[in-house]
Design an enzyme around this catalytic site. Structure first.
Site, mmCIF file in Angstrom:
data_model
loop_
_atom_site.group_PDB
_atom_site.id
_atom_site.type_symbol
_atom_site.label_atom_id
_atom_site.label_comp_id
_atom_site.label_asym_id
_atom_site.label_seq_id
_atom_site.Cartn_x
_atom_site.Cartn_y
_atom_site.Cartn_z
ATOM 1 N N CYS A 1 0.597 -1.402 -0.012
ATOM 2 C CA CYS A 1 0.053 0.153 0.197
ATOM 3 C C CYS A 1 0.825 1.570 0.024
ATOM 4 O O CYS A 1 1.146 1.513 1.198
ATOM 5 C CB CYS A 1 -0.890 0.165 1.130
ATOM 6 S SG CYS A 1 -1.932 1.079 1.049
ATOM 7 N N CYS B 1 -0.370 4.086 2.318
ATOM 8 C CA CYS B 1 0.126 3.896 4.012
ATOM 9 C C CYS B 1 1.387 4.242 4.035
ATOM 10 O O CYS B 1 1.310 4.443 4.823
ATOM 11 C CB CYS B 1 -0.552 2.539 3.833
ATOM 12 S SG CYS B 1 -1.725 1.562 3.938
ATOM 13 N N ASP B 2 2.214 3.750 3.363
ATOM 14 C CA ASP B 2 3.959 3.268 3.493
ATOM 15 C C ASP B 2 4.681 4.419 2.616
ATOM 16 O O ASP B 2 5.816 4.352 3.262
ATOM 17 C CB ASP B 2 3.841 1.613 3.315
ATOM 18 C CG ASP B 2 3.282 1.003 4.764
ATOM 19 O OD1 ASP B 2 2.810 1.923 5.560
ATOM 20 O OD2 ASP B 2 3.046 -0.434 3.915
HETATM 21 C C1 LIG Z 1 0.415 -3.696 5.911
HETATM 22 C C2 LIG Z 1 -1.091 -2.688 5.662
HETATM 23 C C3 LIG Z 1 -0.695 -1.758 6.193
HETATM 24 C C4 LIG Z 1 -1.281 -0.820 6.173
HETATM 25 N N1 LIG Z 1 -1.782 0.328 6.841
HETATM 26 C C5 LIG Z 1 -2.325 1.691 6.281
HETATM 27 C C6 LIG Z 1 -2.564 2.343 6.574
HETATM 28 O O1 LIG Z 1 -1.934 3.585 7.421
HETATM 29 N N2 LIG Z 1 -3.562 3.776 6.875
HETATM 30 C C7 LIG Z 1 -5.313 3.285 7.260
HETATM 31 O O2 LIG Z 1 -5.110 4.073 6.520
HETATM 32 N N3 LIG Z 1 -4.926 1.851 5.362
HETATM 33 C C8 LIG Z 1 -3.908 1.051 5.857
HETATM 34 N N4 LIG Z 1 -3.818 -0.120 5.649
HETATM 35 C C9 LIG Z 1 -5.206 -0.616 4.579
HETATM 36 C C10 LIG Z 1 -6.358 -0.627 5.346
HETATM 37 O O3 LIG Z 1 -5.825 -1.357 6.348
HETATM 38 C C11 LIG Z 1 -7.594 -0.937 5.103
HETATM 39 O O4 LIG Z 1 -8.130 -0.273 4.314
HETATM 40 C C12 LIG Z 1 -8.394 -1.636 5.950
HETATM 41 O O5 LIG Z 1 -8.342 -1.998 7.350
HETATM 42 C C13 LIG Z 1 -10.090 -2.243 5.300
HETATM 43 O O6 LIG Z 1 -10.551 -2.245 6.626
HETATM 44 P P1 LIG Z 1 -11.792 -3.451 6.178
HETATM 45 O O7 LIG Z 1 -12.640 -3.244 7.329
HETATM 46 O O8 LIG Z 1 -12.646 -3.268 5.026
HETATM 47 O O9 LIG Z 1 -10.689 -4.960 6.151
HETATM 48 P P2 LIG Z 1 -10.084 -5.607 6.366
HETATM 49 O O10 LIG Z 1 -8.938 -4.771 7.836
HETATM 50 O O11 LIG Z 1 -9.216 -6.039 5.953
HETATM 51 O O12 LIG Z 1 -11.363 -6.461 7.588
HETATM 52 C C14 LIG Z 1 -11.561 -7.541 7.292
HETATM 53 C C15 LIG Z 1 -12.251 -8.688 7.986
HETATM 54 O O13 LIG Z 1 -12.939 -9.574 7.974
HETATM 55 C C16 LIG Z 1 -12.769 -10.553 8.722
HETATM 56 N N5 LIG Z 1 -12.977 -11.217 7.349
HETATM 57 C C17 LIG Z 1 -12.364 -12.141 6.290
HETATM 58 N N6 LIG Z 1 -13.493 -13.056 5.895
HETATM 59 C C18 LIG Z 1 -14.291 -13.616 6.688
HETATM 60 C C19 LIG Z 1 -15.392 -14.560 7.023
HETATM 61 N N7 LIG Z 1 -15.472 -15.550 6.496
HETATM 62 N N8 LIG Z 1 -16.275 -14.784 8.219
HETATM 63 C C20 LIG Z 1 -15.211 -13.522 9.563
HETATM 64 N N9 LIG Z 1 -14.821 -12.503 9.360
HETATM 65 C C21 LIG Z 1 -14.552 -13.082 8.048
HETATM 66 C C22 LIG Z 1 -11.458 -10.718 9.226
HETATM 67 O O14 LIG Z 1 -10.883 -11.015 9.622
HETATM 68 C C23 LIG Z 1 -10.401 -8.645 9.364
HETATM 69 O O15 LIG Z 1 -11.872 -8.892 10.409
HETATM 70 C C24 LIG Z 1 -3.226 -1.067 5.368
HETATM 71 C C25 LIG Z 1 -4.083 -2.371 5.205
HETATM 72 C C26 LIG Z 1 -1.798 -3.394 5.443
HETATM 73 C C27 LIG Z 1 -2.195 -4.518 4.367
#
Ligand SMILES: Cc1cc2nc3c(=O)[nH]c(=O)nc-3n(C[C@H](O)[C@H](O)[C@H](O)COP(=O)(O)OP(=O)(O)OC[C@H]3O[C@@H](n4cnc5c(N)ncnc54)[C@H](O)[C@@H]3O)c2cc1C
Length: 332
Positions: free
Chosen positions: A155, A158-159
């Site tokens: 990302c 992000c980084d």
């Molecule tokens: C290394 C890294 C660094 C990042 N740094 C930043 C940053 O500095 N700033 C920023 O804004 N964004 C950052 N991001 C991006 C950010 O993490 C994502 O945009 C954000 O987490 C998305 O949120 P979400 O709730 O949609 O999904 P996610 O955070 O992906 O969460 C998905 C959830 O769904 C659950 N899940 C999946 N499948 C199932 C299932 N079948 N049953 C039940 N639960 C399930 C998982 O366990 C998880 O809890 C980063 C991403 C990464 C990988």
């Protein structure tokens, strides 16, 4: 062949042989990232008594990162795990029922939506919020895992800031890679764009932005085979024109290695009922979290091919909870 067929949860072998517990609730949230927890905060405060299943990755993608510096409200930055712990505590404060479990199958054929979990529970919910995120694709190198958070990132938004004035590489040839390379070119001294083919798949407009950036060097027909460095990424070993008489090993010195080869939205189990785009991102009605199934809403990265940030995921979690609350009040 579509391997994810519609499932009759009552007739599924698992449900016939085991003691399946069925529970009826108003609002189910699947996923514990910023989208899921934010939906839980809003749904709890709206008296929807939400049950949130965390999935395997409790806290979502941010639990795999160290510093988060761009989430509003944390002026000094915060680690990803600590931030997600705050999200969880805030949801619990308003009574969200947070449980560990993975959704394994869904039946959205009726007004009451049924979701099966790996702990022999079937939840029957009037409203479901899908917040299962998306997973970045990696090349599959051992060194990518070794240097996770130490120079390897999926990302740039992000980084990228951590690599100001440094040399980095971006892997990929599509729109995302072109976009990430251009973004990093504004921050970094030099950006190598490592492209497997001899053309970019990115649209013409994105290609032009890449070609115009003086500090982007495209390494055509190169593939990464390893990363090296003492305490983090210091360089990458590439192979040029693999499998041809001109095959050559090339080493580049870099401080950061950015993957931009796509994401996989975690939407497989929903596909028999929920419309997705060709990559698998859940389609929502623009400006809302509504899917093609009434009472099923989607939030966060699982429905967002463009922004994929914690703050946008949280914002869409809020939208989903409000949409769910309005839907449920219309049912009364
Ligand atoms: C290394 C890294 C660094 C990042 N740094 C930043 C940053 O500095 N700033 C920023 O804004 N964004 C950052 N991001 C991006 C950010 O993490 C994502 O945009 C954000 O987490 C998305 O949120 P979400 O709730 O949609 O999904 P996610 O955070 O992906 O969460 C998905 C959830 O769904 C659950 N899940 C999946 N499948 C199932 C299932 N079948 N049953 C039940 N639960 C399930 C998982 O366990 C998880 O809890 C980063 C991403 C990464 C990988």
């Amino acid at each position: 062949m579509d391997i994810f067929k519609r499932v009759d949860l009552d007739k599924s072998p698992a449900n016939q042989t085991n003691n399946v517990k069925t529970e009826r609730i108003k609002c189910l949230i699947i996923g514990s990232g910023p989208a899921g927890y934010t939906a839980a905060i809003y749904a709890s405060r709206a008296n929807l008594n939400p049950v949130l299943y965390t999935g395997l990755q409790m806290g979502g993608q941010l639990t795999t990162t160290t510093e988060v510096e761009n989430y509003p409200g944390y002026p000094n930055g915060i680690t990803g795990p600590a931030m997600m712990d705050d999200f969880k505590k805030q949801a619990e404060r308003f009574g969200a029922d947070i449980r560990f479990g993975i959704a394994t199958a869904v039946d959205f054929s009726d007004k009451i939506h049924r979701v099966s979990f790996d702990n022999n529970t079937v939840i029957e919910a009037e409203a479901v919020i899908i917040a299962t995120g998306a997973t970045a694709k990696y090349l599959g190198l051992e060194s990518e895992t070794r240097y996770a958070g130490m120079g390897v990132s999926a990302c740039a938004t992000c980084d990228g800031f951590f690599y100001r004035g440094k040399d980095v590489a971006v892997v990929g040839g599509g729109d995302t890679a072109a976009e990430e390379a251009t973004y990093l070119a504004g921050l970094c001294r030099k950006v190598y764009l490592i492209v497997r083919r001899d053309t970019l798949r990115a649209c013409k407009a994105m290609q032009n932005r890449v070609f115009k950036s003086e500090n982007i060097e495209i390494l055509w027909e190169h593939q990464t085979i390893d990363l090296f460095g003492e305490n983090g990424v210091e360089g990458a070993t590439l192979i040029k024109r693999k499998g041809t008489p001109e095959e050559e090993i090339v080493k580049i010195k870099i401080d950061g290695f950015f993957l931009a080869i796509g994401h996989t939205p975690n939407s497989e189990i929903f596909k028999p009922y929920i419309e997705t785009d060709k990559v698998g991102y859940i389609k929502t009605i623009p400006g809302t979290s509504k899917t093609n199934i009434r009472g099923v809403f989607a939030a966060g990265d699982v429905q967002d091919p463009h922004y994929r940030q914690a703050v946008t995921a949280a914002g869409s979690g809020c939208i989903a909870a409000i949409d769910a609350e309005r839907y449920l009040s219309e049912l009364k």
